[in-house]
Design a protein around this motif. Structure first.
Motif, PDB file in Angstrom:
ATOM      1  N   LEU A  30     -13.516  36.852  40.908  1.00 51.84           N
ATOM      2  CA  LEU A  30     -14.366  36.978  42.087  1.00 51.84           C
ATOM      3  C   LEU A  30     -15.674  37.666  41.699  1.00 51.84           C
ATOM      4  N   PRO A  31     -16.806  37.243  42.248  1.00 54.54           N
ATOM      5  CA  PRO A  31     -18.119  37.731  41.805  1.00 54.54           C
ATOM      6  C   PRO A  31     -18.544  39.016  42.499  1.00 54.54           C
ATOM      7  N   ALA A  32     -19.685  39.540  42.066  1.00 53.58           N
ATOM      8  CA  ALA A  32     -20.222  40.778  42.632  1.00 53.58           C
ATOM      9  C   ALA A  32     -20.570  40.626  44.112  1.00 53.58           C
ATOM     10  N   VAL A  33     -20.928  39.419  44.545  1.00 64.04           N
ATOM     11  CA  VAL A  33     -21.292  39.234  45.956  1.00 64.04           C
ATOM     12  C   VAL A  33     -20.060  39.227  46.858  1.00 64.04           C
ATOM     13  N   ASN A  34     -18.868  39.095  46.275  1.00 67.44           N
ATOM     14  CA  ASN A  34     -17.651  39.116  47.088  1.00 67.44           C
ATOM     15  C   ASN A  34     -17.442  40.496  47.711  1.00 67.44           C
ATOM     16  N   ARG A  35     -17.132  40.527  48.990  1.00 67.04           N
ATOM     17  CA  ARG A  35     -16.855  41.791  49.665  1.00 67.04           C
ATOM     18  C   ARG A  35     -15.481  41.777  50.328  1.00 67.04           C
ATOM     19  N   SER A  57      -9.357  42.287  47.094  1.00 66.50           N
ATOM     20  CA  SER A  57      -8.445  41.393  46.382  1.00 66.50           C
ATOM     21  C   SER A  57      -7.971  42.049  45.092  1.00 66.50           C
ATOM     22  N   ALA A  58      -6.780  41.693  44.677  1.00 66.73           N
ATOM     23  CA  ALA A  58      -6.272  42.118  43.366  1.00 66.73           C
ATOM     24  C   ALA A  58      -6.734  41.181  42.259  1.00 66.73           C
ATOM     25  N   ASP A  59      -7.540  40.165  42.612  1.00 66.27           N
ATOM     26  CA  ASP A  59      -8.097  39.216  41.649  1.00 66.27           C
ATOM     27  C   ASP A  59      -6.963  38.534  40.881  1.00 66.27           C
ATOM     28  N   ILE A  60      -7.123  38.284  39.587  1.00 63.35           N
ATOM     29  CA  ILE A  60      -6.148  37.458  38.883  1.00 63.35           C
ATOM     30  C   ILE A  60      -4.771  38.119  38.722  1.00 63.35           C
ATOM     31  N   PRO A  61      -4.645  39.446  38.611  1.00 58.32           N
ATOM     32  CA  PRO A  61      -3.286  40.007  38.608  1.00 58.32           C
ATOM     33  C   PRO A  61      -2.531  39.716  39.906  1.00 58.32           C
ATOM     34  N   GLY A  62      -3.228  39.821  41.046  1.00 58.78           N
ATOM     35  CA  GLY A  62      -2.573  39.539  42.316  1.00 58.78           C
ATOM     36  C   GLY A  62      -2.235  38.072  42.467  1.00 58.78           C
ATOM     37  N   ALA A  63      -3.146  37.193  42.075  1.00 61.70           N
ATOM     38  CA  ALA A  63      -2.880  35.760  42.170  1.00 61.70           C
ATOM     39  C   ALA A  63      -1.736  35.352  41.251  1.00 61.70           C
ATOM     40  N   THR A  64      -1.631  36.008  40.084  1.00 61.60           N
ATOM     41  CA  THR A  64      -0.522  35.719  39.177  1.00 61.60           C
ATOM     42  C   THR A  64       0.797  36.189  39.772  1.00 61.60           C
ATOM     43  N   ARG A  76     -14.078  27.653  36.661  1.00 63.78           N
ATOM     44  CA  ARG A  76     -14.877  26.559  37.211  1.00 63.78           C
ATOM     45  C   ARG A  76     -15.562  26.968  38.516  1.00 63.78           C
ATOM     46  N   GLY A  77     -15.316  28.172  38.924  1.00 65.64           N
ATOM     47  CA  GLY A  77     -15.902  28.713  40.141  1.00 65.64           C
ATOM     48  C   GLY A  77     -15.519  30.168  40.235  1.00 65.64           C
ATOM     49  N   GLN A  78     -15.895  30.812  41.327  1.00 65.68           N
ATOM     50  CA  GLN A  78     -15.540  32.210  41.532  1.00 65.68           C
ATOM     51  C   GLN A  78     -15.076  32.396  42.977  1.00 65.68           C
ATOM     52  N   ASP A  79     -14.026  31.681  43.318  1.00 65.15           N
ATOM     53  CA  ASP A  79     -13.521  31.679  44.684  1.00 65.15           C
ATOM     54  C   ASP A  79     -11.993  31.684  44.666  1.00 65.15           C
ATOM     55  N   PRO A  80     -11.349  31.784  45.836  1.00 60.75           N
ATOM     56  CA  PRO A  80      -9.883  31.827  45.883  1.00 60.75           C
ATOM     57  C   PRO A  80      -9.206  30.620  45.242  1.00 60.75           C
ATOM     58  N   ASP A  81      -9.808  29.443  45.367  1.00 63.44           N
ATOM     59  CA  ASP A  81      -9.209  28.255  44.756  1.00 63.44           C
ATOM     60  C   ASP A  81      -9.156  28.387  43.237  1.00 63.44           C
ATOM     61  N   SER A  98      -6.429  30.754  42.208  1.00 66.39           N
ATOM     62  CA  SER A  98      -5.132  30.077  42.251  1.00 66.39           C
ATOM     63  C   SER A  98      -4.929  29.171  41.050  1.00 66.39           C
ATOM     64  N   ARG A  99      -5.977  28.453  40.651  1.00 65.01           N
ATOM     65  CA  ARG A  99      -5.858  27.552  39.496  1.00 65.01           C
ATOM     66  C   ARG A  99      -5.548  28.325  38.222  1.00 65.01           C
ATOM     67  N   LEU A 100      -6.296  29.387  37.978  1.00 66.20           N
ATOM     68  CA  LEU A 100      -6.079  30.162  36.763  1.00 66.20           C
ATOM     69  C   LEU A 100      -4.720  30.860  36.784  1.00 66.20           C
ATOM     70  N   ALA A 101      -4.335  31.390  37.937  1.00 67.43           N
ATOM     71  CA  ALA A 101      -3.039  32.061  38.038  1.00 67.43           C
ATOM     72  C   ALA A 101      -1.887  31.089  37.814  1.00 67.43           C
ATOM     73  N   THR A 102      -2.066  29.847  38.233  1.00 63.55           N
ATOM     74  CA  THR A 102      -1.044  28.831  37.989  1.00 63.55           C
ATOM     75  C   THR A 102      -0.842  28.621  36.493  1.00 63.55           C
ATOM     76  N   LEU A 103      -1.933  28.603  35.732  1.00 64.93           N
ATOM     77  CA  LEU A 103      -1.822  28.464  34.277  1.00 64.93           C
ATOM     78  C   LEU A 103      -1.062  29.642  33.673  1.00 64.93           C
ATOM     79  N   VAL A 104      -1.379  30.858  34.145  1.00 67.06           N
ATOM     80  CA  VAL A 104      -0.697  32.052  33.623  1.00 67.06           C
ATOM     81  C   VAL A 104       0.782  32.013  33.988  1.00 67.06           C
ATOM     82  N   ALA A 105       1.085  31.736  35.252  1.00 66.90           N
ATOM     83  CA  ALA A 105       2.479  31.749  35.710  1.00 66.90           C
ATOM     84  C   ALA A 105       3.315  30.691  34.991  1.00 66.90           C
TER      85      ALA A 105
END
Length: 378
Positions: A164-169, A172-179, A210-215, A218-225
């Motif tokens: 998630l980028p600096a403009v996000n307010r 979120s736990a970011d990628i640890p939470g999504a994983t 490929r972006g800096q959003d919830p989708d 989810s994509r990156l966390a799917t790869l980790v999981a």
């Protein structure tokens, strides 16, 4: 996390929190043998300062490794290069939450065996200062079993939680939470999941996302999981049983403060010539992150052995190579925040992490040497 709370991780955040994308968590697992207990607590915060680690340890009443996931979408907890005080109300709130969670975990303890699994994770994180680097990092998964049934996993993921980028307010736990979410979906509600951040000082998703959003989270966390699930089916590289002795050691080091001498005007001119260059911008951000503090920097190194499982915990933001130099499962961001800990080789390149660092070259190697020594002595 209350509405309109200052958020940590980015110096150019446009304002405080405006809502919640996913809830922050504090997760604890305990190991005990006789009267000795080790609690690993992982909190969705950007850093754990010395004062917070000490307060939480006093309340928990046992050996405690308090780790930050280093999410950049959580509260500002005083993440200043070289360390600083934890601001109100987080010192008391987090320490008390840790103490409560450790007590609950201790009450729920039951005999278990475990296995440690390690492999490579491709396509999620890589060297954030080198667009041409192969995006591959080591991935560790600890599996806990009771009567042969999987009851929990600890994942050590050495990737900066900055999807998630600096403009996000949104909190979120970011990628640890999504994983965590992705693994819960695969393992079921009866298996607890903890995701800790490894030695990720120079590793991020900068060139894989490929972006800096919830989708994209989810994509990156799917790869980790999916990779975690695959590793659980492979032969372990370490194991322990409920009858194994728990051995612990720690050492506190004094790190020398030192800033790399650099021509700030030249860096500014470089950015002016290439305003779209992310690395040129990050070098200026590194200069902005410097502090004029002269207080001593102390760093605590922790090590543990249980059966053939070897664990090490380093403070601050060690580089991936530092973790690789220790024959153990290595966590970063634990029990203190001396800031970035570049390898000696990294000081030859003037990048953000080196510019923001408060410690002299050789500091990371001293921490790694201490961790190896402690593990050998156990």
């Amino acid at each position: 996390m209350p509405f309109a709370t200052p958020m940590g991780g980015y110096v150019d955040r446009p304002g405080p929190s405006t809502g919640t994308l996913d809830p922050l968590e504090l997760n604890v697992v305990t190991w005990s043998a006789g009267e000795r207990r080790l609690a690993l607590a992982v909190a969705d915060v950007v850093c754990v300062n010395d004062d917070l680690a000490q307060r939480a340890r006093e309340i928990a009443g046992c050996d405690l490794w308090l780790a930050a996931t280093h999410t950049h979408a959580g509260p500002e907890t005083g993440c200043v290069p070289g360390g600083g005080p934890t601001p109100h109300p987080w010192l008391d709130r987090i320490a008390e939450a840790v103490g409560s969670a450790v007590r609950e975990a201790a009450k729920a303890e039951s005999p278990c065996d475990g296995t440690a699994h390690r492999g490579e994770l491709h396509g999620v994180g890589g060297d954030r200062t080198d667009p041409a680097a192969t995006p591959v990092v080591p991935l560790d998964v600890l599996a806990f079993r009771t009567d042969g049934r999987l009851t929990g996993v600890v994942v050590v993921l050495p990737i900066h939680p900055t999807v998630l980028p600096a403009v996000n307010r949104l909190v979120s736990a970011d990628i640890p939470g999504a994983t965590r979410t992705a693994l819960h979906a695969r393992l079921g509600p009866d298996v607890w999941v903890i995701v800790a951040t490894g030695t990720a000082g120079d590793i991020s998703t900068r060139y894989t996302r490929r972006g800096q959003d919830p989708d994209e989270l989810s994509r990156l966390a799917t790869l980790v999981a999916d990779r975690c699930i695959g590793l659980l089916g492979e032969a372990p590289h370490g194991s322990w049983t409920s009858g194994d002795r728990l051995r612990l050691a720690s050492r506190r080091l004094h790190l020398r403060r030192e800033h790399v001498v650099v021509d700030g005007a030249a860096l500014g001119a470089d950015y002016a010539r290439t305003p779209g260059d992310r690395l040129a911008r990050s070098r200026l951000e590194g200069l902005r992150a410097r502090t004029g503090a002269t207080t001593p920097i102390f760093a605590e190194v922790n090590a543990a052995r249980l059966g053939s499982l070897r664990l090490a915990a380093l403070p601050g933001e060690p580089f991936l190579a530092t973790g690789r130099s220790i024959d153990a499962v290595v966590l970063g961001y634990v029990n203190g925040y001396p800031g970035y800990l570049p390898t000696a080789d990294a000081y030859r390149r003037i990048e953000y992490e080196v510019l923001a660092s408060q410690v002299a070259p050789g500091s990371a190697e001293a921490l790694a040497h201490t961790a190896r020594t402690l593990l050998e002595e156990l």
